[in-house]
Motif scaffolding. Structure first.
Motif, PDB file in Angstrom:
ATOM      1  N   SER A  21       0.796  -1.182   0.033  1.00 10.08           N
ATOM      2  CA  SER A  21      -0.071  -0.003   0.011  1.00 10.08           C
ATOM      3  C   SER A  21       0.978   1.397  -0.096  1.00 10.08           C
ATOM      4  CB  SER A  21      -0.893   0.117   1.246  1.00 10.08           C
ATOM      5  OG  SER A  21      -1.609   1.259   1.311  1.00 10.08           O
ATOM      6  N   ALA A  22       1.785   1.158   0.694  1.00  6.29           N
ATOM      7  CA  ALA A  22       2.628   2.447   0.902  1.00  6.29           C
ATOM      8  C   ALA A  22       3.399   2.950  -0.341  1.00  6.29           C
ATOM      9  CB  ALA A  22       3.644   2.293   2.078  1.00  6.29           C
ATOM     10  N   GLY A  26       2.981   7.423  -5.276  1.00 10.78           N
ATOM     11  CA  GLY A  26       3.728   8.417  -4.583  1.00 10.78           C
ATOM     12  C   GLY A  26       5.281   8.353  -4.343  1.00 10.78           C
ATOM     13  N   ASN A  27       5.895   7.150  -4.494  1.00  5.60           N
ATOM     14  CA  ASN A  27       7.379   6.824  -4.515  1.00  5.60           C
ATOM     15  C   ASN A  27       7.712   7.208  -5.721  1.00  5.60           C
ATOM     16  OD1 ASN A  27       5.985   5.021  -2.491  1.00  5.60           O
ATOM     17  ND2 ASN A  27       7.850   5.081  -1.818  1.00  5.60           N
ATOM     18  N   ILE A 100      -9.784   9.590  -3.578  1.00  6.17           N
ATOM     19  CA  ILE A 100      -8.545   9.131  -4.056  1.00  6.17           C
ATOM     20  C   ILE A 100      -8.451   8.086  -4.996  1.00  6.17           C
ATOM     21  CG2 ILE A 100      -6.139   8.439  -3.572  1.00  6.17           C
ATOM     22  CD1 ILE A 100      -6.315  10.008  -1.001  1.00  6.17           C
ATOM     23  N   PHE A 233       1.571  11.126   2.739  1.00  8.16           N
ATOM     24  CA  PHE A 233       0.991  10.596   1.431  1.00  8.16           C
ATOM     25  C   PHE A 233       1.764   9.058   1.113  1.00  8.16           C
ATOM     26  CE2 PHE A 233       0.509   9.728  -2.863  1.00  8.16           C
ATOM     27  CZ  PHE A 233      -0.888   9.957  -3.086  1.00  8.16           C
ATOM     28  N   SER A 234       2.852   9.192   1.381  1.00  7.00           N
ATOM     29  CA  SER A 234       3.629   8.011   1.001  1.00  7.00           C
ATOM     30  C   SER A 234       3.554   6.939   1.884  1.00  7.00           C
ATOM     31  CB  SER A 234       5.292   8.366   0.659  1.00  7.00           C
ATOM     32  OG  SER A 234       5.903   7.384   0.268  1.00  7.00           O
ATOM     33  N   LEU A 235       3.432   7.072   3.194  1.00  7.87           N
ATOM     34  CA  LEU A 235       2.973   6.185   4.104  1.00  7.87           C
ATOM     35  C   LEU A 235       1.719   5.628   4.461  1.00  7.87           C
ATOM     36  CD1 LEU A 235       5.492   7.313   6.924  1.00  7.87           C
ATOM     37  CD2 LEU A 235       5.694   5.658   5.365  1.00  7.87           C
ATOM     38  N   SER A 236       0.664   6.304   3.276  1.00  8.98           N
ATOM     39  CA  SER A 236      -0.600   6.196   3.329  1.00  8.98           C
ATOM     40  C   SER A 236      -1.364   6.490   4.486  1.00  8.98           C
ATOM     41  CB  SER A 236      -1.047   4.473   3.127  1.00  8.98           C
ATOM     42  OG  SER A 236      -0.585   4.153   1.704  1.00  8.98           O
ATOM     43  N   MET A 239      -5.715   7.949   5.301  1.00  8.62           N
ATOM     44  CA  MET A 239      -6.528   7.515   4.049  1.00  8.62           C
ATOM     45  C   MET A 239      -7.550   6.193   4.635  1.00  8.62           C
ATOM     46  SD  MET A 239      -3.925   7.254   0.985  1.00  8.62           S
ATOM     47  CE  MET A 239      -2.736   8.635   0.549  1.00  8.62           C
ATOM     48  N   SER A 331      -1.270  -0.548  -4.231  1.00 10.01           N
ATOM     49  CA  SER A 331      -1.981   0.503  -3.578  1.00 10.01           C
ATOM     50  C   SER A 331      -3.565   0.791  -3.873  1.00 10.01           C
ATOM     51  CB  SER A 331      -1.197   1.901  -4.133  1.00 10.01           C
ATOM     52  OG  SER A 331       0.031   1.992  -3.705  1.00 10.01           O
ATOM     53  N   THR A 332      -3.878   0.675  -4.979  1.00 13.35           N
ATOM     54  CA  THR A 332      -5.208   0.724  -5.288  1.00 13.35           C
ATOM     55  C   THR A 332      -6.201  -0.646  -4.353  1.00 13.35           C
ATOM     56  OG1 THR A 332      -4.945  -0.419  -7.215  1.00 13.35           O
ATOM     57  CG2 THR A 332      -5.294   1.674  -7.416  1.00 13.35           C
ATOM     58  N   ILE A 335      -6.478   0.760  -1.107  1.00 16.32           N
ATOM     59  CA  ILE A 335      -7.449   1.753  -0.687  1.00 16.32           C
ATOM     60  C   ILE A 335      -8.830   1.115  -1.256  1.00 16.32           C
ATOM     61  CG2 ILE A 335      -7.387   3.150  -3.069  1.00 16.32           C
ATOM     62  CD1 ILE A 335      -6.887   5.557  -1.086  1.00 16.32           C
TER      63      ILE A 335
HETATM   64  N1  PFF Z   1       1.050   5.299  -0.320  1.00 18.99           N
HETATM   65  C1  PFF Z   1       0.761   5.465  -1.409  1.00 18.99           C
HETATM   66  C2  PFF Z   1       1.301   6.129  -2.617  1.00 18.99           C
HETATM   67  O1  PFF Z   1       2.589   6.544  -2.261  1.00 18.99           O
HETATM   68  O2  PFF Z   1       1.378   6.015  -3.898  1.00 18.99           O
HETATM   69  C3  PFF Z   1      -0.705   6.206  -1.352  1.00 18.99           C
HETATM   70  C4  PFF Z   1      -1.619   5.719  -1.919  1.00 18.99           C
HETATM   71  C5  PFF Z   1      -2.458   6.549  -2.930  1.00 18.99           C
HETATM   72  C6  PFF Z   1      -2.247   4.579  -1.694  1.00 18.99           C
HETATM   73  C7  PFF Z   1      -3.487   5.915  -3.617  1.00 18.99           C
HETATM   74  C8  PFF Z   1      -3.420   4.065  -2.170  1.00 18.99           C
HETATM   75  C9  PFF Z   1      -3.778   4.735  -3.395  1.00 18.99           C
HETATM   76  F1  PFF Z   1      -4.751   4.368  -4.033  1.00 18.99           F
END
Ligand code: PFF
Length: 461
Positions: A21-22, A26-27, A100, A233-236, A239, A331-332, A335
């Protein structure tokens, strides 16, 4: 029919799914773009501090809330404080996650389309590597044309939604956990390959210098605000994802080592991405003329251009967009699981039904987001396409407010012993970090997040 409570099956599964997820777009694209815009190494330094001083404690607050609550992002609050209205705080993360998801699914769709176009050669059709001027806007035009067209992005968004649905239907242990166990190592290997290639380019050291040698004069309040926003954002965080996933953590999971491992791996991926992007960009002198590497441009315009200069462009592009699709998929899924868990637990329906209840409206909102960029410009709010509005509204407002609420709830509303109990698994583990975590959650997080919100509000007014 209520479902039996599902859990992840192993320590590795807990970490792989949470890291899945993280580590996401974002990274891969947001981090290098932010680093570029905020002075490179100066940003990196502040980013490290934000991740470990505030990110890890807030991650622990979310883990504690989720595992003790044992339910969805709203249900956790209801279970822990049944007679209060704090569950409203949980709806912030839920709404943020849904908005998101709506636009992120569209971007995730672009990544698979680009992967297939790289394999088929369509991405480079008509590209003439020798005439500089003819090339200047080739990929930018291509992207503009693609993103604003009506059907293509919709088809690929639907493919991405279909993939998500398939995994979510299979469930927590056999779907999410198994997939993450396979995809995360794959992602890691792909990143290492790209890093090696990039660092071997001529003139790569220029880029490394920009990224790793800090110029302290570049640090100002904006750099700090942006680094903190990127870390969250990066560590989720905020959300609803981590509170949902941690409800699936077995009760013997060591929350502290999990949070530290996830944050380290996520940070390491951002670091690798910087070591891929900056040497390549400096080596080819691409993107540096405009000064800023805007997120989407970086991934869909600058990189295809760099691959073309490297030779074997179809192979590199295909591998890179595979990497991106994998990062986006895990990631999707995380979420989407926020909404699935919410529907399953609140309306007491089967997982299957919950998945369908979430996916059908998602098809509509994602379609609206995609069309707002071209086919249906009237789909706009506050003067911007729906796509951008969802993005701006969530990152600037919903996510910080949701994290603020969680820090106040865990730090001040729940009993004083709560964090200690969760971090030590009721005394089974040592509790050396409890004091520091409590301090960060009770004082540092609320103060810093409020400062950010105020600074943003002032800038906006
Ligand atoms: N930590 C995720 C990222 O860095 O992309 C944040 C995120 C965004 C998670 C969108 C899930 C998502 F659907």
């Amino acid at each position: 029919m209520a479902q039996e409570k599902s859990t992840f099956g192993s320590k590795l599964g807990v970490i792989a799914a949470t890291v899945g997820s993280a580590i996401g777009l974002g990274n891969v694209w947001r981090f290098p773009a932010e680093a570029q815009a905020n002075g490179g190494a100066a940003f990196l330094l502040i980013y490290i501090i934000c991740v470990f001083i505030l990110g890890v404690p807030m991650m622990l607050a979310e883990f504690s809330l989720g595992r003790a609550g044992g339910s969805d992002s709203v249900g956790n609050f209801k279970n822990l404080t049944p007679r209060s209205r704090w569950w409203i705080a949980g709806t912030l993360g839920l709404v943020a996650s849904y908005l998101i998801l709506s636009f992120y699914m569209v971007v995730a769709g672009w990544t698979i389309e680009y992967m297939f176009d790289s394999i088929s050669g369509d991405l480079y059709r008509g590209y003439v590597p020798t005439t500089e001027s003819a090339n200047a806007t080739f990929f930018a035009d291509k992207m503009g044309e693609y993103v604003t067209s009506t059907w293509n992005p919709l088809i690929w968004t639907a493919v991405m939604i279909g993939l998500n649905l398939a995994v979510l239907l299979i469930g927590v242990r056999k779907g999410i956990e198994k997939l993450s166990n396979v995809l995360m190592p794959l992602l890691f290997v792909l990143m290492l390959v790209f890093c090696y290639v990039s660092l071997s380019l001529p003139g790569a050291s220029e880029g490394v210098k920009f990224f790793l040698y800090p110029d302290f004069s570049k640090i100002d309040i904006d750099v700090i605000i942006n680094a903190l926003g990127q870390a969250f954002f990066s560590l989720s965080l905020g959300m609803g994802i981590l509170v949902t996933y941690s409800a699936y953590y077995p009760k013997e999971t060591n929350l502290t080592t999990t949070a530290v491992s996830v944050s380290l791996l996520d940070f390491f991926m951002a670091l690798l991405m910087g070591l891929i992007i900056f040497p390549a960009v400096k080596s080819f002198g691409i993107g540096s003329t405009t000064g800023e590497l805007e997120g989407t441009t970086l991934v869909f315009v600058t990189l295809p251009e760099i691959f073309a200069s490297m030779g074997n462009e179809r192979l590199w592009a295909a591998l890179f967009f595979l990497l991106l699709s994998v990062a986006a998929l895990t990631s999707t899924i995380s979420i989407a699981e926020v909404s699935v868990a919410f529907v399953r637990d609140r309306f007491r329906v089967s997982r299957r039904r919950a998945c369908l209840i979430v996916i059908v409206p998602l098809m509509l909102t994602s379609t609206a987001c995609s069309l707002s960029l071209g086919g249906a410009p009237w789909l706009s709010v506050a003067g911007m396409p729906l796509f951008d509005f969802f993005d701006t509204f969530t990152t600037n407002l919903l996510l910080p407010v949701s994290s603020l609420a969680i820090s106040i709830y865990v730090g001040w509303v729940l009993p004083k012993s709560f964090i200690a109990e969760q971090l030590t698994n009721f005394g089974a583990l040592g509790g050396r970090s409890v004091g520091v975590v409590r301090f960060a959650v009770r004082y540092m997080a609320p103060v810093l997040i409020s400062v950010i919100l105020i600074a943003k509000a002032v800038a906006w007014l």
